[in-house]
Enzyme design. Structure first.
Site, PDB file in Angstrom:
ATOM      1  CD  GLU A 163      65.467  41.566  76.911  1.00  0.00           C
ATOM      2  OE1 GLU A 163      64.511  41.761  76.109  1.00  0.00           O
ATOM      3  OE2 GLU A 163      65.617  42.234  77.935  1.00  0.00           O
ATOM      4  CB  CYS A 185      64.512  44.540  74.791  1.00  0.00           C
ATOM      5  SG  CYS A 185      62.743  44.204  74.560  1.00  0.00           S
ATOM      6  CE  LYS A 207      66.272  46.007  78.444  1.00  0.00           C
ATOM      7  NZ  LYS A 207      65.181  44.996  78.454  1.00  0.00           N
TER       8      LYS A 207
END
Lengths: 272, 272
Positions: free
Chosen positions: B46, B150, B117
């Site tokens: 990331e 993540c 995200k």
């Protein structure tokens, strides 16, 4: 007279090897282990009064219990009352012409709560009727309790629904023949911030054309995934841990993240 | 000229320590590791071109990339083409006045696919705009690929939605500071029957009032949860494994259980 709320409780698992077809001795074992555990809550395996490997639906029917009558449920209720213990046990349930793979929570005040397995495993589909009710949670003086059974573990939806319903403790009677579940329950506790109590059985059944060996490894996990107690893979034993169920109400895992409220449900359409 | 379907592929992770703010050297590192890996697919961490710990949104803005222009994306596209590699990398994305924590898949034919995200972690909420699109899957000659980033790991809904969308491989750029995720990804692979590739970074950043040490441990897991490759906690390294993405289409885990179709969606109402 309301029961007093209890902040710290002793939770236990009674891991044992049910004798196939010997309802009386299995129920007796459950009651004896409950007495011995001296806990507030104790979880027993799936299908703990009958054993697992039924030859056919008729045999299952002959061993299934009517939860509204019968000496076995009465005896369990009596034990819950006398020992002041919340008992969770997996039992084959007979309800008119239906047969369910159920878990029952027996409370000291005589009340009960039943869950009927929603995700049947393998041959169970040929024997049992599948559960017909949503996952629900019971509020008790020792915490809010949700039930799921064995193979339900692989569907994250099961533990998620119980957690969204407010469960602090997920009680999980099992008859596991592999070790995937014991390893994966860490994720169930962490992703939901709940206590999980998986009680598996031990022993081998060879009643059909296959032999099944159950893998034990019963475990009590904390609301952050900590292993609080774990049993061996083939030993009859009671494991226990002191837990504080209200810790599971803390869903903030950083200053800014609430693991249930951060769900982006507006983007989750495909889940249903 | 359509690209040929490839049944067995080499999948890799490029675990490294991005230098905060040094976009050029980080992009260079990504391109060099891609060349070195000689794989079909490689996943990077990331925010791999910028580093993680921005002082404020202005600093983030100055380091975010416009995915429609700019030398960095061009260089990455060029490397994907020249090495015939599908590259997944986490990057700060600038789109007009919006700033996203994104992952981009760069394909050898010049096409790209972007994910923004959806579940932002902690301070990221003060810096980034949150993702605005459902989890989606890209069909490629090396398999159907889904992206998550993540902290998405803790929401079982993310990997579930990608799997329901047909993903065979979930690519998962990360900047993890704990080890919960590495342990829990086993459940994500098993419950969905998919390959998962978590690429974490290493190193420490101390740019604000806190020091963050990233925990490495990048891993490639099989569709039954097997660990196929795993990196150390603090070493720069490329890990790789030969995988057969089509194995992830086998959702029957017993003769009678399909782990996606056995979902009892009629009972799952509370999920949305």
């Amino acid at each position: 007279m309301g029961a007093e709320l209890k902040e710290n409780i002793k939770a236990a698992c009674g891991q044992f090897n049910p004798v196939f077809g010997d309802t009386k001795s299995n129920i007796n074992k459950i009651c004896c282990m409950t007495e011995e555990a001296r806990s507030d809550l104790i979880v027993f395996p799936e299908l703990a009064s009958s054993g697992y490997e039924f030859k056919d639906r008729n045999e299952l029917k002959s061993l299934a219990l009517d939860f509204n009558s019968g000496a076995e449920i009465k005896r369990l209720k009596q034990t819950a009352k006398e020992t002041n213990t919340y008992i969770v046990v997996g039992l084959a349930e007979k309800d008119r012409d239906k047969l369910y793979n159920s878990a029952i929570l027996l409370m000291p005040d005589g009340k009960t709560h039943t869950y009927r397995k929603n995700h049947l495993f393998d041959r169970e589909k040929a024997l049992f009727d599948r559960g017909d009710k949503p996952f629900s949670v019971v509020e008790t003086p020792i915490g809010r309790i949700g039930l799921m059974i064995c193979f339900d573990w692989i569907f994250p939806e099961a533990a998620r629904l119980l957690s969204l319903g407010g469960a602090q403790i997920i009680c999980h009677p099992s008859n596991l023949v592999l070790s995937f579940c014991q390893r994966a329950m860490f994720a169930r506790s962490v992703e939901n911030g709940v206590f999980t109590i998986t009680c598996n059985r031990i022993g081998t059944e060879s009643r059909t054309d296959r032999a099944l060996t159950f893998t034990g490894g019963s475990q009590i996990l904390g609301n952050r995934g900590e292993t609080l107690a774990q049993a061996g893979t083939d030993t009859e034993e009671i494991i226990s841990a002191e837990i504080k169920p209200v810790l599971a109400d803390e869903k903030m895992i950083t200053m800014n993240n609430h693991i249930l409220n951060d769900r982006r449900t507006e983007l989750y359409g495909r889940l249903l």
